[in-house]
Design a protein around this motif. Sequence first.
Motif, PDB file in Angstrom:
ATOM      1  N   VAL A 294      -5.368   0.542   6.987  1.00  0.00           N
ATOM      2  CA  VAL A 294      -3.921   0.664   6.872  1.00  0.00           C
ATOM      3  C   VAL A 294      -3.490   2.120   7.064  1.00  0.00           C
ATOM      4  N   TRP A 295      -4.317   3.060   6.574  1.00  0.00           N
ATOM      5  CA  TRP A 295      -4.017   4.481   6.781  1.00  0.00           C
ATOM      6  C   TRP A 295      -4.066   4.835   8.277  1.00  0.00           C
ATOM      7  N   LEU A 296      -5.052   4.292   8.986  1.00  0.00           N
ATOM      8  CA  LEU A 296      -5.154   4.517  10.431  1.00  0.00           C
ATOM      9  C   LEU A 296      -3.911   4.012  11.146  1.00  0.00           C
ATOM     10  N   LEU A 297      -3.484   2.808  10.796  1.00  0.00           N
ATOM     11  CA  LEU A 297      -2.291   2.252  11.428  1.00  0.00           C
ATOM     12  C   LEU A 297      -1.062   3.082  11.087  1.00  0.00           C
ATOM     13  N   LYS A 298      -0.963   3.557   9.863  1.00  0.00           N
ATOM     14  CA  LYS A 298       0.158   4.416   9.473  1.00  0.00           C
ATOM     15  C   LYS A 298       0.215   5.662  10.352  1.00  0.00           C
ATOM     16  N   GLU A 299      -0.923   6.306  10.566  1.00  0.00           N
ATOM     17  CA  GLU A 299      -0.936   7.519  11.373  1.00  0.00           C
ATOM     18  C   GLU A 299      -0.510   7.242  12.811  1.00  0.00           C
ATOM     19  N   GLU A 300      -0.950   6.121  13.371  1.00  0.00           N
ATOM     20  CA  GLU A 300      -0.586   5.781  14.742  1.00  0.00           C
ATOM     21  C   GLU A 300       0.907   5.458  14.851  1.00  0.00           C
ATOM     22  N   VAL A 301       1.431   4.734  13.859  1.00  0.00           N
ATOM     23  CA  VAL A 301       2.855   4.409  13.850  1.00  0.00           C
ATOM     24  C   VAL A 301       3.689   5.681  13.713  1.00  0.00           C
TER      25      VAL A 301
ATOM     26  N   MET B 108       7.212  -3.716  -7.143  1.00  0.00           N
ATOM     27  CA  MET B 108       5.818  -3.699  -6.708  1.00  0.00           C
ATOM     28  C   MET B 108       5.254  -2.289  -6.870  1.00  0.00           C
ATOM     29  N   HIS B 109       4.036  -2.204  -7.364  1.00  0.00           N
ATOM     30  CA  HIS B 109       3.353  -0.926  -7.512  1.00  0.00           C
ATOM     31  C   HIS B 109       2.263  -0.848  -6.444  1.00  0.00           C
ATOM     32  N   PRO B 110       2.257   0.219  -5.658  1.00  0.00           N
ATOM     33  CA  PRO B 110       1.346   0.267  -4.513  1.00  0.00           C
ATOM     34  C   PRO B 110      -0.113   0.420  -4.930  1.00  0.00           C
ATOM     35  N   ILE B 111      -0.973  -0.162  -4.105  1.00  0.00           N
ATOM     36  CA  ILE B 111      -2.401   0.094  -4.226  1.00  0.00           C
ATOM     37  C   ILE B 111      -2.761   1.208  -3.246  1.00  0.00           C
ATOM     38  N   ALA B 112      -3.897   1.836  -3.466  1.00  0.00           N
ATOM     39  CA  ALA B 112      -4.300   2.973  -2.637  1.00  0.00           C
ATOM     40  C   ALA B 112      -4.513   2.531  -1.189  1.00  0.00           C
TER      41      ALA B 112
ATOM     42  N   TYR C 245       0.861  -1.183   0.000  1.00  0.00           N
ATOM     43  CA  TYR C 245       0.000   0.000   0.000  1.00  0.00           C
ATOM     44  C   TYR C 245       0.897   1.231   0.000  1.00  0.00           C
ATOM     45  N   GLY C 246       0.404   2.327  -0.566  1.00  0.00           N
ATOM     46  CA  GLY C 246       1.217   3.522  -0.495  1.00  0.00           C
ATOM     47  C   GLY C 246       0.728   4.627  -1.399  1.00  0.00           C
ATOM     48  N   ASN C 247       1.523   5.700  -1.423  1.00  0.00           N
ATOM     49  CA  ASN C 247       1.234   6.822  -2.305  1.00  0.00           C
ATOM     50  C   ASN C 247       1.413   6.366  -3.748  1.00  0.00           C
ATOM     51  N   LEU C 248       0.430   6.601  -4.572  1.00  0.00           N
ATOM     52  CA  LEU C 248       0.474   6.132  -5.957  1.00  0.00           C
ATOM     53  C   LEU C 248       1.628   6.795  -6.693  1.00  0.00           C
ATOM     54  N   GLY C 249       2.242   6.029  -7.596  1.00  0.00           N
ATOM     55  CA  GLY C 249       3.377   6.541  -8.342  1.00  0.00           C
ATOM     56  C   GLY C 249       4.704   6.328  -7.666  1.00  0.00           C
ATOM     57  N   LYS C 250       4.721   5.611  -6.523  1.00  0.00           N
ATOM     58  CA  LYS C 250       5.963   5.358  -5.795  1.00  0.00           C
ATOM     59  C   LYS C 250       6.216   3.844  -5.733  1.00  0.00           C
ATOM     60  N   PRO C 251       6.693   3.231  -6.816  1.00  0.00           N
ATOM     61  CA  PRO C 251       6.965   1.788  -6.800  1.00  0.00           C
ATOM     62  C   PRO C 251       8.121   1.455  -5.873  1.00  0.00           C
ATOM     63  N   TYR C 252       8.193   0.190  -5.491  1.00  0.00           N
ATOM     64  CA  TYR C 252       9.247  -0.278  -4.593  1.00  0.00           C
ATOM     65  C   TYR C 252       9.827  -1.555  -5.174  1.00  0.00           C
ATOM     66  N   SER C 253      11.160  -1.630  -5.282  1.00  0.00           N
ATOM     67  CA  SER C 253      11.827  -2.774  -5.906  1.00  0.00           C
ATOM     68  C   SER C 253      12.781  -3.443  -4.926  1.00  0.00           C
ATOM     69  N   TYR C 254      12.779  -4.781  -4.926  1.00  0.00           N
ATOM     70  CA  TYR C 254      13.738  -5.557  -4.143  1.00  0.00           C
ATOM     71  C   TYR C 254      13.801  -6.962  -4.720  1.00  0.00           C
ATOM     72  N   SER C 255      14.975  -7.589  -4.652  1.00  0.00           N
ATOM     73  CA  SER C 255      15.187  -8.982  -5.084  1.00  0.00           C
ATOM     74  C   SER C 255      14.609  -9.269  -6.468  1.00  0.00           C
ATOM     75  N   GLY C 256      14.725  -8.311  -7.367  1.00  0.00           N
ATOM     76  CA  GLY C 256      14.241  -8.515  -8.719  1.00  0.00           C
ATOM     77  C   GLY C 256      12.753  -8.305  -8.907  1.00  0.00           C
TER      78      GLY C 256
ATOM     79  N   PHE D  18       5.759   8.241   6.749  1.00  0.00           N
ATOM     80  CA  PHE D  18       5.955   7.115   5.842  1.00  0.00           C
ATOM     81  C   PHE D  18       5.071   7.270   4.605  1.00  0.00           C
ATOM     82  N   THR D  19       5.578   6.788   3.469  1.00  0.00           N
ATOM     83  CA  THR D  19       4.826   6.903   2.217  1.00  0.00           C
ATOM     84  C   THR D  19       4.286   5.567   1.726  1.00  0.00           C
ATOM     85  N   SER D  20       4.737   4.456   2.326  1.00  0.00           N
ATOM     86  CA  SER D  20       4.264   3.148   1.870  1.00  0.00           C
ATOM     87  C   SER D  20       4.417   2.129   2.989  1.00  0.00           C
TER      88      SER D  20
END
Length: 200
Positions: A88-95, A79-83, A65-76, A103-105
Amino acid sequence: METLFSLDPIHLDLPDATFIYYPNFLNQEKADLYFEKLLQETPWQQDDITIFGKKIAQPRLTALYGNLGKPYSYSGITMHPIAWSPLVWLLKEEVETIAQHSFTSVLLNLYRNEKDSNGWHADNEKELGQDPIIASLSLGETRKFQIKHTTNKNIKCDILLEHGSLLLMKEGAQVHYKHQLPKATQPKNTRINLTFRTVF
C-alpha cells in the motif's frame, strides 16, 4: 525503480472542478498481482453506518491504512488507521507522483458483487480540509462511477472505472460535486478501490 504507470490522462469536461482519469495507470500484470494480494492480505471489516438516523450494515467491506494517530470519521464511523503495508505504501508513492500531492491515509473499499455500493456523497469531512484532493485507484471488476454537480442538476457524468485505473478528483471536486458507485443491475465480480486522502 520500474515505473508502474502509463501516462494517458483524460480530463473530464466538468466545470468548477478538475477530474483527471488515467485508464492505464497500472499495467495488466501489476493490476492483477496487486488485486490478488490486497484481496487476501487486507484486514477487511464491515461497520454499521448511520443514514437518516438509522443504523445499517455498510454495503461493502473497508480497511484504513495511514499515519498512526490520524483517525478518519464518516457516516457515524470513526476508523483508526493501521500501519502502512509495503504494498500500500508503494502504491501511495506512485499515486503521489501523478497527483503531485502528498497523502496521509487510504481508505480501501471491497465491493464483493453487484449489490455492494456507495451512495451519493462528497469526501468533505472536516479533517480533510476545505478543498480535499482525492485519488481513487480501481482494481478488479469495472464499475460505473457517477458524478453530479451540487447546484446544477444538468451537470453530471458517468464513467466506467476500469481495472488498474486512477481517477484524480482535484480542486473543487468535493466542494462542487457529489459522486457515487451505485448498485449494478447485472452480476459483477469483486472490485477493490483505494481512495487516497490527506487527513489534517
